[in-house]
Enzyme design. Sequence first.
Site, PDB file in Angstrom:
ATOM      1  N   TYR A  62      15.097  45.818  68.930  1.00  9.66           N
ATOM      2  CA  TYR A  62      16.115  46.590  69.656  1.00  9.66           C
ATOM      3  C   TYR A  62      17.165  45.629  70.189  1.00  9.66           C
ATOM      4  CZ  TYR A  62      15.744  51.566  70.108  1.00  9.66           C
ATOM      5  OH  TYR A  62      15.830  52.901  69.856  1.00  9.66           O
ATOM      6  N   GLU A  64      20.547  46.778  71.662  1.00  7.57           N
ATOM      7  CA  GLU A  64      21.731  47.510  72.129  1.00  7.57           C
ATOM      8  C   GLU A  64      22.695  46.537  72.801  1.00  7.57           C
ATOM      9  OE1 GLU A  64      20.707  50.954  74.418  1.00  7.57           O
ATOM     10  OE2 GLU A  64      19.606  51.848  72.768  1.00  7.57           O
ATOM     11  N   LYS A 237      29.258  50.696  48.666  1.00 10.36           N
ATOM     12  CA  LYS A 237      29.964  51.221  47.479  1.00 10.36           C
ATOM     13  C   LYS A 237      30.515  50.033  46.685  1.00 10.36           C
ATOM     14  CE  LYS A 237      31.120  55.728  49.531  1.00 10.36           C
ATOM     15  NZ  LYS A 237      31.024  55.699  50.993  1.00 10.36           N
ATOM     16  N   ARG A 243      23.277  49.981  52.427  1.00  3.54           N
ATOM     17  CA  ARG A 243      23.873  51.244  52.886  1.00  3.54           C
ATOM     18  C   ARG A 243      24.281  51.086  54.351  1.00  3.54           C
ATOM     19  NH1 ARG A 243      24.426  55.881  50.775  1.00  3.54           N
ATOM     20  NH2 ARG A 243      23.622  54.865  48.930  1.00  3.54           N
TER      21      ARG A 243
HETATM   22  N1  DSN Z   1      29.475  60.637  49.676  1.00  2.00           N
HETATM   23  C1  DSN Z   1      30.605  59.758  49.513  1.00  2.00           C
HETATM   24  C2  DSN Z   1      31.168  59.845  48.136  1.00  2.00           C
HETATM   25  O1  DSN Z   1      30.421  60.069  47.214  1.00  2.00           O
HETATM   26  O2  DSN Z   1      32.354  59.674  47.957  1.00  2.00           O
HETATM   27  C3  DSN Z   1      31.625  59.994  50.531  1.00  2.00           C
HETATM   28  O3  DSN Z   1      31.004  60.118  51.772  1.00  2.00           O
END
Ligand code: DSN
Length: 422
Positions: A62, A64, A237, A243
């Site tokens: 933890y 915070e 991404k 994530r």
């Molecule tokens: N779920 C994401 C996407 O696939 O673009 C956006 O939040």
Amino acid sequence: MDRSEPFYGPDFSQLAREDPEVAQVLLDEVARLRGGLQLIASENLASGAVMAALGSSLTDKYAEGYPGRRYYGGCEVVDRAESLAIDRAKALFKADHANVQPHSGASANLAAYAALLQPGDTVLAMALQHGGHLTHGSHVNFSGRWFDVVSYGVRRDTELIDYDEVRELAIRHSPKMIICGATSYPRLIDYSIFRGIADEIGAWLFVDAAHTIGLMAGEAIPSAVPYADVVSFTTHKTLRGPRGGGLLCTEELTQRIDRAVFPFTQGGPLMHVIAAKAVAFGEALRPDFKRYAAMTVENAAALAEGLAAEGMRPVSGGTDTHLTLIDLRDLGVSGAEAERRCAAAGITLNRNVIPYDPEPPTVTSGIRAGTPSVTTQGMGVGEMKEIASLVAHAVRDPGAVTSVLQRVKVLTATHPAYPRDE
Ligand code: DSN
């Protein structure tokens, strides 16, 4: 059960021993990833080093607060992980300040709203149906419920953002914040125009770079950081990390952003994820990440071109980024049906609304396909031509499923996800 998988970290054999049911889920998911083509534009394949940090004892702590200012004892070690993540993010994105605690892109966006606005304030943002995001004012989301959201979109003829409309709406509605950034807009966004409009009316400019942040980090597309007051991003991404989410801001907004994340919208940070973010930022600072980002964009252009040659129209005529949005109306196949047909043939992608879509979001007239994962697997322009042909066959002819699946297996065998020698 294969217990030699390197990417689960040192404890996979223990998991396999103590909870074979969950261990089997992990194995099956890797088999799924290895067995097909992953074209979901918002996904990627993280490195073994990122996975190792995620599967570490930092999950137990933890913490915070922020490095050096925690509400718990024993944070001196995890402080180092967060400081590394912050310093690397600042260097990577050339930003005055970075907050690496948001649990996701949506959480980062919630904090950005909280930092800059009061409930009831007016916001100008891209419509979800034209490529925006739930957090850009959808009525089913906090953004649409708590704020007065005015939406802009793309032109019918060009399918490009209508900057004249953005300016007119900004002048008419005087929003306190303008948002740009999208989830299914394949083209570059001109942040300098948005900055000019925001300055003209005295609004904050908030860029949601969840999708394109990795391309910005790799200098494959222009960065939003020099133009925006606040940039939100995701780490999983195009950035190819764990994530999670993050925020960048100007020096002036440092305290507002930090307080909006903790204690306003989040409690304890996920220190194992923050360590993994530090790893991903470190990876993105290396020269080979620039090549990866450039290849991701080049591959998307090749994929869009290949699909167009197969009679599948890319919205706006092509792409400048990592994704292409395909209008299926000429084929007489809905997005939902195309998604199902591709899945049966070993190709994972998602149905997506296209601008001015006559179909609801559950059906849609489009599909979205992205290149972050297949580029991580080492595929290039030649493979994109093959993938375009496979998607076209799968969508057009459900009877082609066996032959498409066989060709998919050839691609995944030569370019496996999570290669064993990683
Ligand atoms: N779920 C994401 C996407 O696939 O673009 C956006 O939040």
